[in-house]
Design a protein around this motif. Structure first.
Motif, PDB file in Angstrom:
ATOM      1  N   THR A  34       0.838  -1.187   0.000  1.00  0.00           N
ATOM      2  CA  THR A  34       0.000   0.000   0.000  1.00  0.00           C
ATOM      3  C   THR A  34       0.882   1.249   0.000  1.00  0.00           C
ATOM      4  OG1 THR A  34      -0.140   0.057   2.420  1.00  0.00           O
ATOM      5  CG2 THR A  34      -1.873  -1.159   1.234  1.00  0.00           C
ATOM      6  N   PRO A  39      -4.568   6.217  -1.407  1.00  0.00           N
ATOM      7  CA  PRO A  39      -5.551   5.606  -0.503  1.00  0.00           C
ATOM      8  C   PRO A  39      -6.592   4.805  -1.270  1.00  0.00           C
ATOM      9  CG  PRO A  39      -5.943   7.969  -0.735  1.00  0.00           C
ATOM     10  CD  PRO A  39      -4.627   7.691  -1.387  1.00  0.00           C
ATOM     11  N   GLY A  40      -6.972   3.669  -0.679  1.00  0.00           N
ATOM     12  CA  GLY A  40      -7.979   2.835  -1.315  1.00  0.00           C
ATOM     13  C   GLY A  40      -7.459   1.960  -2.423  1.00  0.00           C
ATOM     14  N   ARG A  41      -6.125   1.932  -2.624  1.00  0.00           N
ATOM     15  CA  ARG A  41      -5.515   1.101  -3.658  1.00  0.00           C
ATOM     16  C   ARG A  41      -4.529   0.127  -3.020  1.00  0.00           C
ATOM     17  NH1 ARG A  41      -9.108   3.325  -5.618  1.00  0.00           N
ATOM     18  NH2 ARG A  41      -9.214   4.586  -7.529  1.00  0.00           N
ATOM     19  N   HIS A  84     -11.906  -6.114  -9.169  1.00  0.00           N
ATOM     20  CA  HIS A  84     -11.186  -5.162  -8.322  1.00  0.00           C
ATOM     21  C   HIS A  84     -10.086  -4.387  -9.042  1.00  0.00           C
ATOM     22  CE1 HIS A  84      -7.821  -8.243  -7.054  1.00  0.00           C
ATOM     23  NE2 HIS A  84      -8.104  -8.307  -8.332  1.00  0.00           N
ATOM     24  N   HIS A 108      -8.535  -1.993  -6.380  1.00  0.00           N
ATOM     25  CA  HIS A 108      -9.301  -1.282  -5.367  1.00  0.00           C
ATOM     26  C   HIS A 108      -9.305  -2.095  -4.074  1.00  0.00           C
ATOM     27  CE1 HIS A 108     -11.000   1.644  -8.203  1.00  0.00           C
ATOM     28  NE2 HIS A 108     -11.146   0.640  -9.050  1.00  0.00           N
ATOM     29  N   GLU A 109      -9.161  -1.419  -2.969  1.00  0.00           N
ATOM     30  CA  GLU A 109      -9.294  -2.086  -1.674  1.00  0.00           C
ATOM     31  C   GLU A 109     -10.763  -2.383  -1.423  1.00  0.00           C
ATOM     32  OE1 GLU A 109      -7.402  -1.592   2.792  1.00  0.00           O
ATOM     33  OE2 GLU A 109      -7.628   0.156   1.505  1.00  0.00           O
ATOM     34  N   ASP A 221     -17.335  -3.357  -2.646  1.00  0.00           N
ATOM     35  CA  ASP A 221     -16.754  -2.044  -2.822  1.00  0.00           C
ATOM     36  C   ASP A 221     -17.264  -1.147  -1.689  1.00  0.00           C
ATOM     37  OD1 ASP A 221     -16.474   0.738  -3.674  1.00  0.00           O
ATOM     38  OD2 ASP A 221     -15.884  -0.081  -5.619  1.00  0.00           O
ATOM     39  N   GLU A 223     -17.374   1.922  -1.378  1.00  0.00           N
ATOM     40  CA  GLU A 223     -18.045   3.148  -1.826  1.00  0.00           C
ATOM     41  C   GLU A 223     -19.399   2.870  -2.453  1.00  0.00           C
ATOM     42  OE1 GLU A 223     -15.444   5.298  -4.397  1.00  0.00           O
ATOM     43  OE2 GLU A 223     -13.870   5.529  -2.882  1.00  0.00           O
TER      44      GLU A 223
END
Length: 301
Positions: A34, A39-41, A84, A108-109, A221, A223
């Motif tokens: 990471t 962020p979020g990847r 993802h 994507h996380e 996901d 989001e």
């Protein structure tokens, strides 16, 4: 490798400029990184490591990580469901050191489900062992008289719990998955896994290859809440593939698979599973690498 430095890109995701990726986790095969600047990847790097009987073996299989990544990317593009991937080779390869790019995925996380979503179209492996003992697999009754490698009347969903590194996954019933993730998510995972298997097995069959069984992993996901296919998909490590012509001919080689079965067979004949496993001979390493490459050629040509 504790960190990976990305280069200045000429285009693509602007967050990829001069990033330092820090190692956060290692599985049997994949290493995860990471970056505070992304962020979020997550950067997923597939190694050449090979495991059997819950041990990491030596030496590694040359080129294995790149082959697994190539096959996952090929399938992600063809399954017709959310996955993802945030960026992938070759676009990602512009920003990573040589030797890393071809075995990496930027993803994507997700909020991952703690399940292996296994689908079986044929009776083999742990399913065959369970059938011999109980006449069923993961609580699903099967017809009497089936033999190892027989095609099932229809594909079945046989989930498993994810075990920590060095421990065995545990096959569980669908009812148990409902207890773990709830009825709605349990049904959604089952349906998505069966849909992906149907798509993949039909495509493999067109290329003279049988997809006997495989495991999928899914997350949500954070989001959008969308159910999302993750991890590796339909690779030699996560799936059992057979040559259709050899299978139809019968005989002792009909269940020879395009994976590390060569390693398992050699290890079973040369190690009593006490202490550390022996070093793999060069011949076994070369034959295993050849089987990984052959599957890629058969499916993607």
């Amino acid at each position: 490798m504790t960190t990976i430095e990305s280069n200045h890109p000429t285009g693509g995701d602007p967050r990829m400029v001069a990033l330092r990726w820090t190692h956060v986790y290692s599985g049997k095969v994949r290493d995860l990184y990471t970056s505070d600047a992304a962020p979020g990847r997550v950067l997923v790097v597939a190694s050449d490591r090979v495991s059997a009987f819950d041990h990491i073996l030596e030496p590694a299989i040359p080129g294995k990580g790149a082959l697994l990544t190539q096959l996952s990317l090929w399938w992600f593009a063809r399954l017709g469901m959310p996955n993802h991937l945030a960026a992938a080779h070759p676009s990602l390869g512009e920003h990573l050191p040589p030797g890393i790019a071809e075995r990496s995925m930027l993803v994507h996380e997700l909020d991952m489900f703690p399940l292996e979503c296994v689908v079986r179209g044929y009776l083999a492996g742990s399913g065959w062992l369970e059938y011999q003992a109980s006449g069923s697999v993961c609580g699903i009754p099967l017809p009497a008289g089936l033999q190892n490698g027989d095609r099932l009347p229809e594909p079945i969903y046989t989930p498993a719990t994810k075990a920590p590194l060095g421990e065995h996954d545990e096959n569980i019933t669908f009812e148990r998955t409902v207890e773990i993730v709830g009825a709605d998510d349990g049904a959604a995972l089952r349906d998505a896994a069966l849909q992906a298997f149907a798509t993949a097995s039909a495509m493999a069959e067109e290329r003279g290859v049988i997809l006997a069984d495989t495991k999928f992993e899914f997350g949500r996901d954070p989001e959008t809440g969308a159910l999302t296919l993750a991890d590796e998909v339909l690779t030699s490590d996560s799936s059992r593939y057979w040559d259709a012509e050899t299978y139809a001919a019968g005989g002792i080689h009909r269940l020879d698979s395009f994976d590390k079965q060569i390693v398992r067979d050699w290890l079973a004949a040369n190690w009593d599973r006490s202490g550390d496993p022996p070093v793999l001979p060069d011949e076994i390493v070369e034959k295993t690498a050849d089987r990984y490459r052959e599957l890629i050629d058969r499916l993607t040509a």
